[in-house]
Design an enzyme around this catalytic site. Structure first.
Site, PDB file in Angstrom:
ATOM      1  N   ASN A   9       0.807  -1.210   0.000  1.00 32.97           N
ATOM      2  CA  ASN A   9       0.000   0.000   0.000  1.00 32.97           C
ATOM      3  C   ASN A   9       0.845   1.267   0.000  1.00 32.97           C
ATOM      4  O   ASN A   9       0.444   2.285  -0.559  1.00 32.97           O
ATOM      5  CB  ASN A   9      -0.921   0.002   1.230  1.00 32.97           C
ATOM      6  N   ASN A  11       4.726   1.158  -0.301  1.00 34.85           N
ATOM      7  CA  ASN A  11       5.913   0.983  -1.147  1.00 34.85           C
ATOM      8  C   ASN A  11       5.783  -0.233  -2.051  1.00 34.85           C
ATOM      9  O   ASN A  11       5.094  -1.201  -1.718  1.00 34.85           O
ATOM     10  CB  ASN A  11       7.174   0.828  -0.283  1.00 34.85           C
ATOM     11  N   ASP A 125       1.117 -11.167  -0.143  1.00 37.83           N
ATOM     12  CA  ASP A 125       2.424 -10.988   0.482  1.00 37.83           C
ATOM     13  C   ASP A 125       2.579 -11.849   1.729  1.00 37.83           C
ATOM     14  O   ASP A 125       3.678 -12.312   2.047  1.00 37.83           O
ATOM     15  CB  ASP A 125       2.654  -9.517   0.829  1.00 37.83           C
ATOM     16  N   ASP A 145       5.988  -8.813   9.538  1.00 41.07           N
ATOM     17  CA  ASP A 145       6.258  -7.939   8.397  1.00 41.07           C
ATOM     18  C   ASP A 145       5.857  -6.514   8.758  1.00 41.07           C
ATOM     19  O   ASP A 145       4.673  -6.214   8.940  1.00 41.07           O
ATOM     20  CB  ASP A 145       5.474  -8.420   7.174  1.00 41.07           C
TER      21      ASP A 145
END
Length: 301
Positions: A9, A11, A125, A145
């Site tokens: 969102n 990078n 991801d 993350d």
């Protein structure tokens, strides 16, 4: 070479892997080439209203900056949590790289069963990180993350995606303080020299850093109690080095984890098949027309 793209969102991270061929000692057999060497990596802002040409120029400029030849790319794989950009990126790949990208989505072989009530809800991801962590470090494991949101993804000893936790990222917390208060300034997120702040900026930085560190370790303590003390904890993402290195439970910071996961998933879907080279480098006849994302013929997550 293989181009991997992780669209977040905030990078977008790109990486280029080069092939490595391993020859046995007897020189009679050679292992099929694998994209194991990361030769370049870039982090750029995710801009939703960029056009195909704007992204194309940006990507090709990055290649030129590192003296990489765009024509050397034989495959592209993308994980994206920004659906409005998927069509744009698909067209970028077709127009500027003459290749159809493989999107990490339902239907793509990851080698990791997903034990979510609705597997389609899991961000691409998160699956990519789980695949890479289990492949590199084994299970059970937790991947933290640090992105726009901070996610905790849990993988069992058998390599199954169990689920996890989603929290607002530290950047969101900082922005909320600035936007919802009249006199508190926007500050850089960094580790302060001491916990007790003697200025407003220092107090804010201390609260953000140590408050978030407490949140991370508090959640990890509960997860480890459920999963077992032998569970490995790996951190990745933009702020992994700053927060992860101070955590009681995070033992490994892997900045390239998501890129490695994309590489692994690419190989599980394309590499090793008799016609993989032809499919991976298949040119696009009409680069001006968008196409549907590449689908693997194997089973879903």
């Amino acid at each position: 070479m293989l181009l991997v793209i992780d669209v977040g969102n905030t990078n977008t991270v790109l990486g280029v892997f080069a092939r490595v061929t391993k020859v046995h000692v007897d020189d009679e057999a050679t292992t099929p080439p694998r994209y194991e060497r990361l030769v370049a990596q870039w982090r750029v802002s995710t801009i939703w209203n960029h056009t195909v040409d704007e992204y194309g120029v940006l990507f090709r400029s990055l290649f030129a900056m590192d003296d990489l030849d765009v024509s050397g790319i034989h495959g592209i794989i993308i994980s994206s949590v920004v659906p409005p950009l998927d069509s744009t990126l698909r067209q970028v790949c077709e127009r500027y790289f003459k290749l159809k990208p493989l999107f990490v989505e339902p239907g793509v072989k990851t080698g990791m069963p997903v034990h979510y009530e609705n597997p389609a809800e899991v961000g691409a991801d998160r699956i990519v990180n789980g695949v890479a962590a289990f492949e590199k470090y084994g299970g059970p494991c937790v991947v933290v993350d640090f992105g726009t949101a901070t996610t905790f993804d849990c993988v069992s000893a058998k390599g199954e995606y169990m689920g996890g936790v989603i929290c607002p990222g530290i950047g969101i917390s900082a922005d909320a303080l600035f936007q919802r208060t009249a006199r508190l300034p926007r500050v850089d997120i960094r580790k302060p020299g001491r916990v007790i702040g003697s200025t407003t900026v220092g107090s804010l930085q201390s609260g953000l850093y140590y408050g978030y560190l407490g949140l991370v370790d508090g959640i990890l303590a509960e997860l480890l109690q459920e999963m077992g003390k032998d569970t490995k904890v790996i951190a990745t993402g933009g702020l992994a080095s700053m927060i992860g290195t101070a955590s009681k439970y995070i033992k490994t910071v892997d900045d390239h984890l998501t890129l490695e996961g994309l590489r692994i998933i690419w190989e599980r879907n394309v590499a090793g098949k008799p016609d993989s080279k032809a499919r991976a480098a298949k040119p696009v006849n009409d680069p001006g027309k968008p196409s549907s994302s590449a689908k693997a013929r194997s089973s879903s997550h």
